[in-house]
Design an enzyme around this catalytic site. Structure first.
Site, short mmCIF file in Angstrom:
data_model
loop_
_atom_site.label_atom_id
_atom_site.label_comp_id
_atom_site.label_asym_id
_atom_site.label_seq_id
_atom_site.Cartn_x
_atom_site.Cartn_y
_atom_site.Cartn_z
CG ASP A 122 -2.12 0.89 1.07
OD1 ASP A 122 -2.34 1.43 -0.03
OD2 ASP A 122 -2.84 1.09 2.07
CG ASN B 223 -7.96 -1.86 -5.18
OD1 ASN B 223 -7.03 -2.65 -4.97
ND2 ASN B 223 -8.25 -0.88 -4.33
C1 IPE Z 1 -5.59 -2.73 -0.27
O1 IPE Z 1 -5.20 -1.41 -0.44
C2 IPE Z 1 -5.52 -3.45 -1.56
C3 IPE Z 1 -4.18 -3.59 -2.14
C4 IPE Z 1 -3.05 -3.27 -1.59
C5 IPE Z 1 -4.15 -4.16 -3.44
P1 IPE Z 1 -6.26 -0.22 -0.58
O2 IPE Z 1 -5.46 1.01 -0.68
O3 IPE Z 1 -7.20 -0.51 -1.68
O4 IPE Z 1 -7.03 -0.34 0.80
P2 IPE Z 1 -7.98 0.70 1.56
O5 IPE Z 1 -9.06 1.05 0.61
O6 IPE Z 1 -7.14 1.90 1.91
O7 IPE Z 1 -8.44 -0.03 2.76
C1 IPE Z 2 -1.49 0.24 -3.41
O1 IPE Z 2 -1.29 1.61 -3.43
C2 IPE Z 2 -1.74 -0.34 -4.78
C3 IPE Z 2 -3.13 -0.72 -5.05
C4 IPE Z 2 -4.12 -0.71 -4.20
C5 IPE Z 2 -3.42 -1.14 -6.40
P1 IPE Z 2 -2.51 2.63 -3.43
O2 IPE Z 2 -2.87 2.93 -4.84
O3 IPE Z 2 -3.61 2.14 -2.58
O4 IPE Z 2 -1.83 3.91 -2.77
P2 IPE Z 2 -2.50 4.93 -1.75
O5 IPE Z 2 -3.07 4.12 -0.63
O6 IPE Z 2 -3.54 5.66 -2.50
O7 IPE Z 2 -1.37 5.79 -1.31
MG MG Z 3 -4.09 2.38 -0.64
#
Ligand code: IPE
Ligand code: IPE
Ligand code: MG
Length: 250
Positions: free
Chosen positions: A18, A66
């Site tokens: 993340d 997502n």
């Molecule tokens: C969780 O991350 C999913 C992945 C790392 C693929 P998100 O960024 O989607 O999670 P939330 O929405 O902050 O909980």
């Molecule tokens: C994790 O990084 C990757 C996916 C969930 C695909 P994020 O895209 O969630 O990054 P933040 O949480 O917005 O910083």
């Molecule tokens: Mg995230």
């Protein structure tokens, strides 16, 4: 930093990768630039885990939720995913890594699925680390589909409901045959599970770091593993019981 004890590494390491978006935002870059940088981290961490002889590495790359992100980001992520899988197959072969995917593959674009099938097939004879990508994955959805399958077997008279236990339920999940994660790492400072491996994480050690995924590296991984090695996994027992080696106290 003290060295890692090779005999006490997690057999299965799961990671919620993340913070790609925030890493980019902090640098006034587009989110997709963060995702691209995140792919570089994936390469480094996969190789390091395989070198450390970790048996199973499961990476949360795209959640069932997502899909709710802006279409442009989803499209870019799918393109990146396809590129990653295609680009990494040769390296997986070199490192004896077996590739696997969990999640609702029916949701993924056809070209991504073709790439996945091809890499799964090419790496199927490898005997080193099992690398699992969780794609369009949701823990609750996975539990529901296992429950549905078991319920329909029971309704058809092929399964005795009373025979369902932790082992058979676990074997109905997409992670059948994979031991439960020993350690879960989540980067970027968020302290939640976000619907990842809900059943399987029952007794995992949890490790959270403020570092965003694009900046997570070998040293950060070593720090997490070191921390894991300092934990006492009691599984409901007392410390004394563990020290006496499973002996039953009166
Ligand atoms: C969780 O991350 C999913 C992945 C790392 C693929 P998100 O960024 O989607 O999670 P939330 O929405 O902050 O909980
Ligand atoms: C994790 O990084 C990757 C996916 C969930 C695909 P994020 O895209 O969630 O990054 P933040 O949480 O917005 O910083
Ligand atoms: Mg995230």
């Amino acid at each position: 930093m003290k060295t890692l004890k090779p005999e006490n590494l997690p057999r299965h390491l799961a990671i919620i990768m993340d913070g790609n978006g925030r890493w980019a935002k902090e640098r006034m870059l587009r989110r997709i630039v963060g995702h691209r940088k995140g792919v570089e981290t994936v390469r480094v961490i996969v190789e390091e885990c395989s070198r450390l002889k970790i048996g199973y590495l499961t990476l949360f790359a795209f959640s069932a939720e997502n899909w709710l992100r802006p279409k442009t980001e989803v499209t870019a992520l799918m393109a990146l995913l396809k590129q990653y899988i295609r680009g990494e197959t040769a390296r997986m072969m070199q490192n004896d890594i077996r590739f696997n995917v969990i999640g609702n593959r029916a949701d993924l674009p056809e070209d991504v699925n073709r790439e996945i099938d091809s890499t799964i097939q090419k790496t199927s004879g490898n005997r080193g680390m099992l690398l699992t990508l969780a794609l369009s994955y949701g823990g609750r959805q996975e539990i529901i589909s296992a429950a549905r399958r078991l319920a329909s077997e029971a309704a058809a008279g092929r399964l005795d409901p009373d025979s369902i236990d932790e082992n058979s339920f676990g074997a109905s999940l997409s992670t059948a045959g994979i031991p439960d994660p020993d350690l879960l790492i989540r980067t970027s400072g968020e302290m939640r599970i976000s619907n990842f491996l809900l059943w399987q994480l029952a007794y995992a050690e949890l490790y959270f770091t403020e570092v965003n995924w694009p900046e997570f590296d070998r040293d950060e991984l070593a720090r997490a593993l070191k921390d894991y090695q300092s934990r006492e996994r009691r599984f409901g027992k007392t410390s004394d019981q563990l020290r006496r080696g499973g002996e039953q106290p009166s």
